[in-house]
Scaffold this motif. Structure first.
Motif, PDB file in Angstrom:
ATOM      1  N   GLN A   1       0.823  -1.197   0.000  1.00  0.00           N
ATOM      2  CA  GLN A   1       0.000   0.000   0.000  1.00  0.00           C
ATOM      3  C   GLN A   1       0.858   1.248   0.000  1.00  0.00           C
ATOM      4  O   GLN A   1       2.068   1.184   0.163  1.00  0.00           O
ATOM      5  CB  GLN A   1      -0.940  -0.016   1.192  1.00  0.00           C
ATOM      6  CG  GLN A   1      -0.252   0.015   2.541  1.00  0.00           C
ATOM      7  CD  GLN A   1      -1.291  -0.007   3.661  1.00  0.00           C
ATOM      8  OE1 GLN A   1      -2.193   0.808   3.681  1.00  0.00           O
ATOM      9  NE2 GLN A   1      -1.150  -0.942   4.572  1.00  0.00           N
TER      10      GLN A   1
ATOM     11  N   VAL B   1      -5.331   0.296  -5.279  1.00  0.00           N
ATOM     12  CA  VAL B   1      -4.218   0.317  -4.338  1.00  0.00           C
ATOM     13  C   VAL B   1      -4.673   1.036  -3.069  1.00  0.00           C
ATOM     14  O   VAL B   1      -5.164   2.164  -3.147  1.00  0.00           O
ATOM     15  CB  VAL B   1      -3.009   1.097  -4.931  1.00  0.00           C
ATOM     16  CG1 VAL B   1      -1.896   1.231  -3.915  1.00  0.00           C
ATOM     17  CG2 VAL B   1      -2.507   0.433  -6.189  1.00  0.00           C
TER      18      VAL B   1
ATOM     19  N   ILE C   1       3.399   1.132  -9.111  1.00  0.00           N
ATOM     20  CA  ILE C   1       2.181   0.340  -9.367  1.00  0.00           C
ATOM     21  C   ILE C   1       2.497  -0.783 -10.364  1.00  0.00           C
ATOM     22  O   ILE C   1       2.099  -1.926 -10.162  1.00  0.00           O
ATOM     23  CB  ILE C   1       1.038   1.240  -9.864  1.00  0.00           C
ATOM     24  CG1 ILE C   1       0.534   2.120  -8.716  1.00  0.00           C
ATOM     25  CG2 ILE C   1      -0.096   0.400 -10.453  1.00  0.00           C
ATOM     26  CD1 ILE C   1      -0.428   3.226  -9.138  1.00  0.00           C
TER      27      ILE C   1
END
Length: 158
Positions: free
Chosen positions: A10, A35, A152
Motif C-alpha cells: 500500500q 491500491v 504500481i
C-alpha cells in the motif's frame, strides 16, 4: 487470518505537508489500480469516498505522523514524504520512499541526504538564511506521477 497470507502493498502518505495536487494523483491512482492509500496527518483531512483511501489523524507531538507510518510501513509499500529521516526509517523496513516532487529516496542516497539536511539545520541554527523549498511546478507533479506509475507497475509484476 493465516500468517502465510501475503500482505497487500500500500501507499502511506505523510500528509501534513503533502501538496493537494499530489493527494489528487494518489486518489485517482487508488481507484484506477485498486491500491490502498493511507494519509496520515496531525489534522483532519478530507478524502474522497473510496474503499481504497483512508485518512488517519494522529494526536501528539511533532513526529507522531512519522512514527505512525514508520511503525506500519513494510516491504513492498510506498511512502510519500518530504521528511528525510522518515524516508530513512521506512527504507530500513524494506519500503520504498519518494518525495512529492518524484525524487526517490534509496539506500544509496539516503545517508548523503541526511548529512545535507543536518548541515542545513546547522546553518539555520547559526542564523544563516537558507531559503525555503523551490516552487512546486507541473513538472514536479509529472515526475511524481511517473514514480507512482512505476511502483504500481512493479507491484503488478512482483
Amino acid at each position: 487470518m493465516n500468517d502465510a497470507t501475503p500482505r497487500t502493498a500500500q501507499v502511506w502518505v505523510d500528509a501534513d505537508a503533502c501538496p493537494a495536487a499530489i493527494r489528487e494523483i494518489l486518489f485517482r491512482a487508488a481507484e484506477r489500480a485498486q491500491v490502498p492509500v493511507t494519509l496520515v496527518a496531525n489534522q483532519w483531512l478530507r478524502t474522497p469516498p473510496s474503499r481504497q483511501v483512508r485518512a488517519v489523524q494522529v494526536q501528539g507531538g511533532f513526529d507522531a505522523a512519522d512514527d505512525f507510518i514508520a511503525e506500519r510501513a513494510g516491504a513492498g509499500d510506498l511512502v510519500v514524504t518530504q521528511d528525510i529521516p522518515l524516508a530513512a526509517r521506512v527504507l530500513e523496513r524494506g519500503a520504498e520512499a519518494v518525495d512529492p516532487r518524484g525524487v526517490r529516496y534509496t539506500r544509496d542516497t539516503i545517508d548523503e541526504r541526511l548529512s545535507m539536511r543536518s548541515f542545513m539545520e546547522e546553518l539555520r541554527g547559526a542564523g544563516v538564511q537558507t531559503g525555503g523549498p523551490a516552487v512546486f511546478h507541473a513538472r514536479d507533479r509529472q515526475a511524481f506521477a511517473n514514480q507512482l506509475d512505476r511502483w504500481i507497475a512493479g507491484r503488478r509484476h512482483g
